[in-house]
Write a protein that holds these residues in place. Structure first.
Motif, PDB file in Angstrom:
ATOM      1  N   UNK A   3      36.517-143.028 -92.479  1.00 52.16           N
ATOM      2  CA  UNK A   3      35.825-143.777 -93.208  1.00 52.16           C
ATOM      3  C   UNK A   3      34.365-144.059 -92.410  1.00 52.16           C
ATOM      4  N   UNK A   4      33.199-144.188 -93.047  1.00 54.90           N
ATOM      5  CA  UNK A   4      31.895-144.161 -92.372  1.00 54.90           C
ATOM      6  C   UNK A   4      32.166-145.325 -91.298  1.00 54.90           C
ATOM      7  N   UNK A   5      31.701-144.954 -90.047  1.00 53.60           N
ATOM      8  CA  UNK A   5      31.632-146.032 -89.000  1.00 53.60           C
ATOM      9  C   UNK A   5      33.104-145.978 -88.228  1.00 53.60           C
ATOM     10  N   UNK A   6      33.881-145.586 -88.412  1.00 53.63           N
ATOM     11  CA  UNK A   6      35.406-145.424 -87.773  1.00 53.63           C
ATOM     12  C   UNK A   6      35.232-144.505 -86.602  1.00 53.63           C
ATOM     13  N   UNK A   7      34.341-143.419 -86.797  1.00 51.52           N
ATOM     14  CA  UNK A   7      34.299-142.604 -85.748  1.00 51.52           C
ATOM     15  C   UNK A   7      32.939-142.629 -85.124  1.00 51.52           C
TER      16      UNK A   7
ATOM     17  N   UNK B  46      31.623-140.480 -82.374  1.00 53.00           N
ATOM     18  CA  UNK B  46      30.886-139.233 -82.397  1.00 53.00           C
ATOM     19  C   UNK B  46      29.382-139.342 -81.949  1.00 53.00           C
ATOM     20  N   UNK B  47      29.168-139.574 -80.686  1.00 54.43           N
ATOM     21  CA  UNK B  47      27.661-139.909 -80.210  1.00 54.43           C
ATOM     22  C   UNK B  47      26.902-138.641 -80.713  1.00 54.43           C
ATOM     23  N   UNK B  48      25.856-139.055 -80.971  1.00 58.30           N
ATOM     24  CA  UNK B  48      24.721-137.723 -81.311  1.00 58.30           C
ATOM     25  C   UNK B  48      24.938-137.168 -82.520  1.00 58.30           C
ATOM     26  N   UNK B  49      25.879-137.559 -83.259  1.00 56.24           N
ATOM     27  CA  UNK B  49      25.933-136.955 -84.574  1.00 56.24           C
ATOM     28  C   UNK B  49      25.277-137.276 -85.559  1.00 56.24           C
ATOM     29  N   UNK B  50      25.056-138.701 -85.808  1.00 54.51           N
ATOM     30  CA  UNK B  50      24.181-139.023 -86.701  1.00 54.51           C
ATOM     31  C   UNK B  50      22.707-138.805 -86.490  1.00 54.51           C
ATOM     32  N   UNK B  51      22.522-138.618 -85.126  1.00 53.41           N
ATOM     33  CA  UNK B  51      21.058-138.468 -84.700  1.00 53.41           C
ATOM     34  C   UNK B  51      20.631-137.049 -85.155  1.00 53.41           C
ATOM     35  N   UNK B  52      21.781-136.098 -85.145  1.00 55.48           N
ATOM     36  CA  UNK B  52      21.612-134.768 -85.466  1.00 55.48           C
ATOM     37  C   UNK B  52      21.230-134.786 -86.902  1.00 55.48           C
ATOM     38  N   UNK B  53      22.012-135.414 -87.747  1.00 52.80           N
ATOM     39  CA  UNK B  53      21.644-135.118 -89.354  1.00 52.80           C
ATOM     40  C   UNK B  53      20.367-135.999 -89.587  1.00 52.80           C
ATOM     41  N   UNK B  54      19.943-137.152 -88.750  1.00 51.45           N
ATOM     42  CA  UNK B  54      18.845-137.473 -89.463  1.00 51.45           C
ATOM     43  C   UNK B  54      17.665-136.965 -88.920  1.00 51.45           C
ATOM     44  N   UNK B  55      17.755-136.097 -87.717  1.00 55.76           N
ATOM     45  CA  UNK B  55      16.868-135.292 -87.219  1.00 55.76           C
ATOM     46  C   UNK B  55      16.443-133.899 -87.928  1.00 55.76           C
ATOM     47  N   UNK B  56      17.413-133.439 -88.724  1.00 57.06           N
ATOM     48  CA  UNK B  56      17.321-132.283 -89.521  1.00 57.06           C
ATOM     49  C   UNK B  56      16.682-132.671 -90.885  1.00 57.06           C
ATOM     50  N   UNK B  57      16.819-133.950 -91.283  1.00 58.02           N
ATOM     51  CA  UNK B  57      16.206-134.519 -92.471  1.00 58.02           C
ATOM     52  C   UNK B  57      14.616-134.871 -91.990  1.00 58.02           C
TER      53      UNK B  57
ATOM     54  N   UNK C   5      27.946-131.499 -85.859  1.00 55.61           N
ATOM     55  CA  UNK C   5      27.845-132.984 -86.178  1.00 55.61           C
ATOM     56  C   UNK C   5      28.696-133.611 -87.210  1.00 55.61           C
ATOM     57  N   UNK C   6      28.795-132.830 -88.411  1.00 55.76           N
ATOM     58  CA  UNK C   6      29.444-133.152 -89.561  1.00 55.76           C
ATOM     59  C   UNK C   6      30.943-133.354 -89.298  1.00 55.76           C
ATOM     60  N   UNK C   7      31.534-132.105 -88.561  1.00 53.71           N
ATOM     61  CA  UNK C   7      32.868-131.984 -88.245  1.00 53.71           C
ATOM     62  C   UNK C   7      33.301-133.230 -87.219  1.00 53.71           C
ATOM     63  N   UNK C   8      32.423-133.412 -86.408  1.00 53.68           N
ATOM     64  CA  UNK C   8      32.589-134.703 -85.299  1.00 53.68           C
ATOM     65  C   UNK C   8      32.961-136.089 -85.925  1.00 53.68           C
ATOM     66  N   UNK C   9      32.219-136.073 -87.132  1.00 51.03           N
ATOM     67  CA  UNK C   9      32.389-137.493 -87.810  1.00 51.03           C
ATOM     68  C   UNK C   9      33.756-137.619 -88.393  1.00 51.03           C
ATOM     69  N   UNK C  10      34.312-136.359 -88.795  1.00 50.84           N
ATOM     70  CA  UNK C  10      35.442-136.330 -89.206  1.00 50.84           C
ATOM     71  C   UNK C  10      35.778-137.088 -90.658  1.00 50.84           C
ATOM     72  N   UNK C  11      37.048-136.866 -91.193  1.00 55.93           N
ATOM     73  CA  UNK C  11      37.374-137.569 -92.500  1.00 55.93           C
ATOM     74  C   UNK C  11      37.602-139.011 -92.527  1.00 55.93           C
TER      75      UNK C  11
END
Length: 364
Positions: free
Chosen positions: A257-261, A263-274, A249-255
């Motif tokens: 700026x926030x919001x520029x990528x 990456x469907x599902x990546x942010x949900x994966x991060x939130x789900x882990x927390x 998920x983090x690599x899908x978001x890439x380098x």
């Protein structure tokens, strides 16, 4: 409650147990491979270096990799005594005893006081080490009931809360709640070793909490982890799966700026882990082992001067409010700290009012 206890192995746990038992007027004898260590433990505890042949209980408090051999020898040497141990793995000890045909195996009661410190050795021993801490008694079907009762009575006498578990259940449980946390703390702390000083100087309470147990003894923990390797590996494998998903998920978001990528599902994966972590944390027992309780937090700025903590605690007591938990975090580059006081939600407003009236500065 036993009248006579013989302790083999006078490190932190063995010596702490000796101190606690002598405080309850139990006759304690001690033995150790090192005569000097045994003599030190006797000086600290009031016990006596002796063979303990008249003991009601023999407690084996040696390193995990020799526990089974020492238990077997104790069963043979003390044919009338109950024999227990304090090793943090139980299945491998019983399996080794059974494979060796140890005599009097019904008199062996596996034990694990879940208490310790970051420092080891007799000199670090404390008589209150076991108070309020779990002590697992791991008996099996053919363990003598009187032997179980004797070990249970000893553990309760030094203030422990006894839990009865099958050896296999114990090993699966401690893999998740003790052994893997040690590995996690060590892995996180290891990432700090090569950081520049300016980065390490930013360390706050979060990294201190996560790495607190990373200062543990490598030799001891190698023995513990090796003894419970299958159960620990199963938990780590599950964690590795979770980590792999987070890395993806983090690599899908890439380098970018926030919001520029997208990456469907990546942010949900991060939130789900927390969020999953929230759910697990909520299951950790609360004060005195009671059900988890949500506390209100009142953060006080406190100067780093003698007497400040005492004055604050007195002001809280004068308000008739009980503190449930507290955490002190020292501020970077300033001679004050942030003291987080946890109280029942119903008294939060009253505590804030009283402390403000007494001149304390509260953190927003």
């Amino acid at each position: 409650m036993p009248e006579r206890v013989h302790i083999i192995g006078t490190g932190l746990i063995g010596t702490s147990l000796a101190i606690a038992l002598t405080q309850h007027t139990v006759e304690v004898t001690l033995a150790d491979a090192s005569p000097t260590t045994a003599a030190l433990a006797a000086d600290l505890s009031g016990g006596e270096v002796a063979d303990g042949l008249a003991a009601d209980i023999v407690v084996v408090a040696t390193p995990p990799d020799v526990t089974a051999a020492v238990v077997a020898a104790a069963l043979a040497r003390h044919p009338e005594a109950t024999v227990t141990d304090v090793a943090s793995v139980k299945g491998v000890v019983r399996a080794e005893l059974a494979a060796a045909g140890a005599p009097g195996l019904g008199r062996y009661v596996g034990g694990h006081p879940m208490a310790g410190r970051e420092r080891s050795g007799a000199i670090s021993a404390r008589g209150d080490l076991f108070e309020g801490r779990p002590w697992v008694v791991a008996a099996v079907a053919d363990t003598e009931p009187d032997a179980v009762a004797l070990v249970k009575g000893m553990a309760e006498a030094v203030g422990s809360v006894v839990t009865l578990l099958d050896p296999g259940e114990h090993d699966e449980a401690v893999a998740a709640v003790s052994h893997v946390p040690q590995i996690a703390a060590s892995l996180v702390a290891a990432r700090l070793a090569d950081l520049p000083d300016t980065a390490v100087a930013l360390a706050g309470q979060g990294v201190r909490d996560v790495t607190r147990i990373a200062a543990s003894d490598p030799q001891l923990w190698t023995q513990i982890l090796a003894g419970n390797a299958p159960a620990v590996a199963r938990v780590l494998r599950a964690i590795a799966t979770d980590l792999s998903g987070l890395i993806t998920a983090l690599e899908a978001l890439g380098p970018e700026p926030t919001g520029a990528v997208v990456a469907p599902g990546a942010r949900a994966a991060l939130a789900g882990a927390i969020q999953a972590g929230n759910a697990g944390h909520a299951r950790i027992p609360g004060k005195h082992g009671a059900a988890p309780t949500a506390y209100a937090k009142v953060v006080v700025l406190i100067s780093d001067r003698p007497g400040q903590l005492g004055r604050l605690f007195q002001d809280v007591a004068d308000a008739g409010i009980n503190l449930e938990e507290l955490v002190l975090e020292h501020s970077l580059g300033a001679q004050f700290g942030l003291l987080e006081l946890s109280v029942l939600p119903g008294v939060e407003a009253e505590l804030r009012t009283e402390l403000t009236r007494k001149g304390w500065r509260l953190h927003a």
